[in-house]
Design a protein around this motif. Structure first.
Motif, PDB file in Angstrom:
ATOM      1  N   ASP A  95     -32.484 128.041  15.627  1.00  0.00           N
ATOM      2  CA  ASP A  95     -32.771 127.401  14.334  1.00  0.00           C
ATOM      3  C   ASP A  95     -31.984 126.104  14.205  1.00  0.00           C
ATOM      4  O   ASP A  95     -30.841 126.010  14.651  1.00  0.00           O
ATOM      5  N   ILE A  96     -32.609 125.143  13.572  1.00  0.00           N
ATOM      6  CA  ILE A  96     -31.954 123.849  13.394  1.00  0.00           C
ATOM      7  C   ILE A  96     -30.960 123.949  12.224  1.00  0.00           C
ATOM      8  O   ILE A  96     -31.152 124.715  11.283  1.00  0.00           O
ATOM      9  N   ALA A 130     -36.215 123.053  16.670  1.00  0.00           N
ATOM     10  CA  ALA A 130     -37.346 122.310  16.127  1.00  0.00           C
ATOM     11  C   ALA A 130     -37.117 122.041  14.645  1.00  0.00           C
ATOM     12  O   ALA A 130     -36.702 122.911  13.890  1.00  0.00           O
ATOM     13  N   ASP A 131     -37.406 120.813  14.269  1.00  0.00           N
ATOM     14  CA  ASP A 131     -37.313 120.415  12.876  1.00  0.00           C
ATOM     15  C   ASP A 131     -38.524 120.985  12.126  1.00  0.00           C
ATOM     16  O   ASP A 131     -39.539 121.330  12.730  1.00  0.00           O
ATOM     17  N   ASP A 132     -38.403 121.081  10.822  1.00  0.00           N
ATOM     18  CA  ASP A 132     -39.505 121.627  10.031  1.00  0.00           C
ATOM     19  C   ASP A 132     -40.754 120.761  10.071  1.00  0.00           C
ATOM     20  O   ASP A 132     -41.845 121.212   9.762  1.00  0.00           O
TER      21      ASP A 132
END
Lengths: 201, 218
Positions: free
Chosen positions: B200-201, B172-174
């Motif tokens: 983590d991306i 997932a992106d921030d």
């Protein structure tokens, strides 16, 4: 010729049965009702097709609001009492017996430790107005980790649930998950609402 | 008996004048009223549906690189959750090991779900796995008494643990929302995908999202 007598029936109805039913239902609803404890923040949980009901006890709930504040709650009054005593010991803070009592009766809270005393001093009726900044959980000051760790030491049966608002930003969620993993919690639940959608064939 | 007093009546003709006899009957109507009022109150305040949960297992954090399992490139799909409820997904090219062109999709029925279902089926057919029927079909068969409960459970776990099935990597992106994460986990449940991981991306993938978005036709 004798008159045909129409028997006059009483218009009064026996109410006993109805009363019985009414009170039976009343009893049922009274017992089935669980009043929602006053939440520090309203959460609009996302919906999912998951069908596992949330366990009733031994829960530790981490709430993430839509404005990225983190709240914490441990279930069970006696556990909460132990928890605050322990945390106070570690941080060399003293809480009055009244404050400890308030803490054990409170549902979720979201203030840094240095502000917890102020929150506990407010009456429960005014607590909704108290601005709660959220529990710090970044790498510099991770109080959330402390709460999680102490809760697990106090109640080793505890299960973790994350209750996030559907508009909560992912970085906060990521931070919370990371904190949980650091504290060796690798299995947790996401609280969701029932979705009307059915599973695909 | 508790009943409503029938009003008037009850006077006997003649007879001795008696002292006024008070009726022992009590009018229950107000009590019933109150009863129903309270019922209504409790019915409206009660919330019967308990919140549901979705259990998730994360890998233990301190696992060394060697202990981590390598995923076959052909079997894996990487989903990047971007902002505005969009998903960018890509496969890894088996021969070169480079990511293939990313595709933008969304959470609609024809979006990511169709992709996952098709890809999973394709992989299972290719591997000649004969148990690619879906979990709802098995549940239906159990309801119709065509298979036993044990068999249903065995076959369901067989589907989820099939070594040839699709493996999903979720990043997932921030800028993504919590809702997106729950939605994608939901899709895993719907598409009967047993093996997925939240990872983590990386900055490379964040750039990938940016380029994919900039190329998106309006």
């Amino acid at each position: 010729m004798p008159k045909v007598k129409v028997p006059r029936k009483s218009t009064s109805v026996d109410m006993t049965a109805m009363t019985d039913v009414a009170f039976l239902l009343l009893t049922f609803f009274m017992l089935a009702t669980q009043f929602k404890p006053e939440e520090a923040v309203t959460i609009d949980a996302p919906s999912s097709v998951a069908e596992v009901p949330l366990p009733d006890k031994d829960m530790m709930t981490i709430t993430i609001s839509d404005d990225s504040r983190v709240f914490f709650e441990l279930q069970g009054q006696q556990y909460k009492e132990e928890l605050i005593k322990k945390v106070a010991d570690i941080h060399k803070i003293t809480f009055t017996p009244d404050q400890i009592k308030n803490f054990s009766l409170m549902s979720s809270f979201g203030v840094p430790l240095n502000n917890l005393g102020n929150l506990l001093n407010t009456k429960s009726a005014d607590r909704a107005k108290f601005v709660q900044a959220g529990i710090p959980c970044d790498s510099l000051n991770n109080e959330l980790a402390e709460w999680i760790w102490q809760s697990r030491l106090i109640n080793n049966q505890v299960r973790v649930a994350i209750k996030g608002d559907q508009d909560a930003n992912f970085p906060v969620v990521k931070q919370v998950i990371k904190t949980l993993q650091e504290k060796k919690v690798n299995r947790f639940n996401f609280i969701t609402n029932m979705s009307t959608e059915t599973v695909e064939k | 008996m508790a009943e409503i007093e029938g009003g008037g009546g009850g006077h006997k003709k003649g007879g001795k004048p008696k002292g006024k006899k008070m009726s022992t009957r009590v009018d229950f109507t107000p009590m019933v009223d109150l009863g129903f009022l309270l019922i209504t109150f409790f019915m409206l305040t009660t919330s019967m549906n308990k919140p549901k949960t979705m259990e998730i297992n994360m890998p233990v954090k301190d696992v060394t690189e060697e202990e981590k399992q390598k995923v076959k490139a052909s079997q894996a799909i990487t989903l990047l959750l971007a902002e505005n409820d969009e998903i960018v997904y890509y496969f890894i090219n088996e021969t070169t090991g480079d990511p293939e062109t990313p595709v933008i999709t969304n959470f609609s029925k024809g979006g990511i779900r169709a992709t996952l279902l098709n890809k999973n089926k394709e992989l299972l057919v290719k591997a000649n796995a004969n148990n690619y029927d879906s979990i709802p079909v098995l549940k239906e068969m159990y309801r119709m008494n065509q298979i036993t409960e044990d068999e249903m459970k065995k076959r369901i776990s067989g589907i989820k643990a099939n070594p040839n099935a699709l493996i999903v990597v979720i990043k997932a992106d921030d800028k993504a929302k919590y809702r997106n994460l729950v939605d994608i986990l939901d899709e895993m449940l719907i598409c009967n995908i047993g093996r997925y991981a939240i990872v983590d991306i990386t900055p490379v993938e964040q750039d990938l999202i940016k380029t994919a978005m900039s190329l998106k036709p309006l």
